[in-house]
Enzyme design. Structure first.
Site, PDB file in Angstrom:
ATOM      1  N   GLU A   1      -8.133   8.201   6.226  1.00  0.00           N
ATOM      2  CA  GLU A   1      -9.484   7.695   6.488  1.00  0.00           C
ATOM      3  C   GLU A   1      -9.422   6.314   7.137  1.00  0.00           C
ATOM      4  OE1 GLU A   1     -12.133   9.870   3.057  1.00  0.00           O
ATOM      5  OE2 GLU A   1     -11.177   7.998   2.519  1.00  0.00           O
TER       6      GLU A   1
ATOM      7  N   CYS B   1     -11.273  -1.063   9.543  1.00  0.00           N
ATOM      8  CA  CYS B   1     -10.337  -1.102   8.424  1.00  0.00           C
ATOM      9  C   CYS B   1      -9.384   0.080   8.605  1.00  0.00           C
ATOM     10  CB  CYS B   1     -11.129  -1.004   7.127  1.00  0.00           C
ATOM     11  SG  CYS B   1     -10.094  -1.014   5.674  1.00  0.00           S
TER      12      CYS B   1
ATOM     13  N   CYS C   1      -0.305   6.031  -0.961  1.00  0.00           N
ATOM     14  CA  CYS C   1       0.330   4.732  -1.247  1.00  0.00           C
ATOM     15  C   CYS C   1       1.184   4.886  -2.493  1.00  0.00           C
ATOM     16  CB  CYS C   1      -0.739   3.668  -1.481  1.00  0.00           C
ATOM     17  SG  CYS C   1      -0.070   2.003  -1.738  1.00  0.00           S
TER      18      CYS C   1
ATOM     19  N   CYS D   1      -1.715   0.689  -7.876  1.00  0.00           N
ATOM     20  CA  CYS D   1      -2.650  -0.324  -8.382  1.00  0.00           C
ATOM     21  C   CYS D   1      -3.740   0.433  -9.147  1.00  0.00           C
ATOM     22  CB  CYS D   1      -3.263  -1.118  -7.226  1.00  0.00           C
ATOM     23  SG  CYS D   1      -2.047  -2.074  -6.296  1.00  0.00           S
TER      24      CYS D   1
ATOM     25  N   CYS E   1      -7.383   1.143  -7.646  1.00  0.00           N
ATOM     26  CA  CYS E   1      -7.518   1.614  -6.266  1.00  0.00           C
ATOM     27  C   CYS E   1      -7.449   3.140  -6.188  1.00  0.00           C
ATOM     28  CB  CYS E   1      -6.418   0.997  -5.413  1.00  0.00           C
ATOM     29  SG  CYS E   1      -6.499   1.523  -3.687  1.00  0.00           S
TER      30      CYS E   1
ATOM     31  N   GLY F   1      -2.811   2.603   1.966  1.00  0.00           N
ATOM     32  CA  GLY F   1      -1.408   2.260   2.119  1.00  0.00           C
ATOM     33  C   GLY F   1      -1.101   0.786   2.029  1.00  0.00           C
TER      34      GLY F   1
ATOM     35  N   SER G   1      -3.305  -7.227   4.991  1.00  0.00           N
ATOM     36  CA  SER G   1      -3.469  -7.484   3.558  1.00  0.00           C
ATOM     37  C   SER G   1      -2.345  -6.803   2.809  1.00  0.00           C
ATOM     38  CB  SER G   1      -4.819  -6.930   3.105  1.00  0.00           C
ATOM     39  OG  SER G   1      -4.946  -7.045   1.703  1.00  0.00           O
TER      40      SER G   1
ATOM     41  N   CYS H   1     -13.971  -0.961  -0.078  1.00  0.00           N
ATOM     42  CA  CYS H   1     -12.587  -1.287  -0.425  1.00  0.00           C
ATOM     43  C   CYS H   1     -12.129  -0.498  -1.629  1.00  0.00           C
ATOM     44  CB  CYS H   1     -12.443  -2.754  -0.835  1.00  0.00           C
ATOM     45  SG  CYS H   1     -12.916  -3.913   0.379  1.00  0.00           S
TER      46      CYS H   1
END
Ligand code: SAH
Length: 368
Positions: free
Chosen positions: A104, A125, A132, A136, A139, A179, A211, A360
């Site tokens: 995405e 973005c 990933c 985390c 996320c 990722g 980031s 996010c």
């Protein structure tokens, strides 16, 4: 826009090649150097008229070459599967890759508008991996685990295709999609090289932000290479105990190591650092957190982007993830106020696209 031709694995992908690599490719297929320049211009054009969907439309190339390219080379790296638009103007793209996997990408108009009512900035973005590996807890992408790194072409094509669906030029790019960009360092940096290349001129380096969850080797490498793009660090906690609970990568690179790496980066590049800090109710939003945050961020010029937590219940989280809640508006404001009293430069990240799970941390290929 014309329908995109289906991607075929056996064909040579041209997206992701630098001018010199395209020249080499043309040499291999017996074409002169200036053909490479013609193809480069078509490959990386933001303008839909120039960036055609098929080799057949590259009218400046001889017909035989157009046919040869159609047979043997790949013009695009992504196929658009779905485009969703939020009530706030945010767009979320679902793309299919050549191996059938999906990613995405999000396009976010800034809330600040110019006199003519157009948004001041249009930020893309971009994803850097399919899934990933970092887990985390807050996320949504973590729920996918890592499938693979994206190629340079797949990174570039997110920008190029999204641009075709927008009347306004994309002004900024953040590597904050799916990722961890530092785990795909070479492909990401090669994409940066092409985005900022003088023959492509898609974006200036100071309009690109990488980031990271805090991979020290990557931060040092950016410093040593004097990378011209901006760096942001996903901090989210001010003690090692909490940060390790939220972000397991903190076991490997703790706050001390991160602080040192960022200071090294600042000394080498002179570039200020952005800290990202999601507020979780009763977890990291106290006065003591604000004070510790100030101590962590004052070692070098920096600002703090405070981010509202976007719930990820749709991934059926377990453990600590299940108990995380967004801080109340009142506490959010009071935390910001506290930071400002402590002379911390604070920005508030908006929650654009929440209604379509495009905010996010919400990128997870949920089948909506
Ligand atoms: N792996 C990189 C880039 C992707 S995350 C990194 O960790 O920085 C992009 C940003 O979204 C990071 O600051 C991340 O911490 C934040 N984020 C992740 N999940 C979120 C959530 N549920 N709500 C709000 N922000 C989130």
């Amino acid at each position: 826009m014309k329908a995109q031709p289906t991607l075929i694995t056996e064909k040579k992908p041209l997206l992701g090649l630098l001018p010199e690599e395209l020249t080499e490719y043309c040499r291999e297929i017996g074409e002169p150097r200036y053909r490479a320049q013609q193809i480069f211009r078509r490959l990386y054009a933001a303008d839909a008229e120039v960036r055609v969907a098929e080799f057949a439309a590259m009218s400046e190339l001889p017909r035989a070459l157009r046919e040869k390219l159609t047979e043997t080379a790949q013009l695009r790296a992504l196929e658009l599967v779905r485009l969703q638009e939020s009530t706030d103007g945010t767009k979320k793209f679902l793309f299919r890759l050549v191996d059938g996997r999906e990613i995405e990408t999000v396009l976010i108009p800034s809330e600040i508008v110019e006199e003519n009512g157009e948004p001041k900035r249009l930020t893309i973005c971009v994803s850097t991996q399919v899934g990933c590996p970092l887990n985390c807890q807050f996320c949504a992408t973590a729920s996918l685990k890592l499938k693979r790194n994206l190629t340079t072409g797949e990174i570039l094509d997110q920008f190029l295709t999204a641009q075709q669906y927008s009347t306004k030029p994309i002004t900024n790019l953040v590597f904050m999609g799916m990722g961890e960009p530092m785990l795909n360092y070479d492909n990401v940096m090669k994409a940066v090289q092409i985005f900022t290349h003088e023959s492509a001129q898609l974006l200036g380096p100071r309009r690109i932000t990488l980031s990271t969850s805090g991979l020290v080797e990557g931060i040092k490498r950016m410093a040593d290479e004097n990378s011209p793009i901006k760096l942001a660090l996903s901090l989210h906690a001010t003690t090692d105990g909490l940060r390790t609970e939220l972000m397991p990568i903190n076991k490997k690179y703790n706050l001390q190591m991160l602080g040192n790496a960022l200071e090294y980066y600042y000394r080498k590049t002179g570039s200020p650092i952005t800290f990202e800090y999601i507020l979780f109710e009763g977890v990291n939003d106290s006065d003591e957190d604000a004070r510790r945050l100030q101590r962590i961020t004052r070692r070098f010029p920096s600002k703090v982007n405070v981010i509202p937590f976007h719930p990820i219940d749709f991934t059926n989280p377990e453990g600590i993830a299940k108990s995380l809640k967004p801080t109340s508006d009142a506490q959010f404001q009071s935390f910001i106020h506290r930071l400002r009293e402590l002379d911390v430069t604070v920005m508030i990240r908006s929650s654009s696209g929440k209604d379509i799970h495009a905010a996010c941390g919400q990128l997870a290929l949920a089948k909506e």
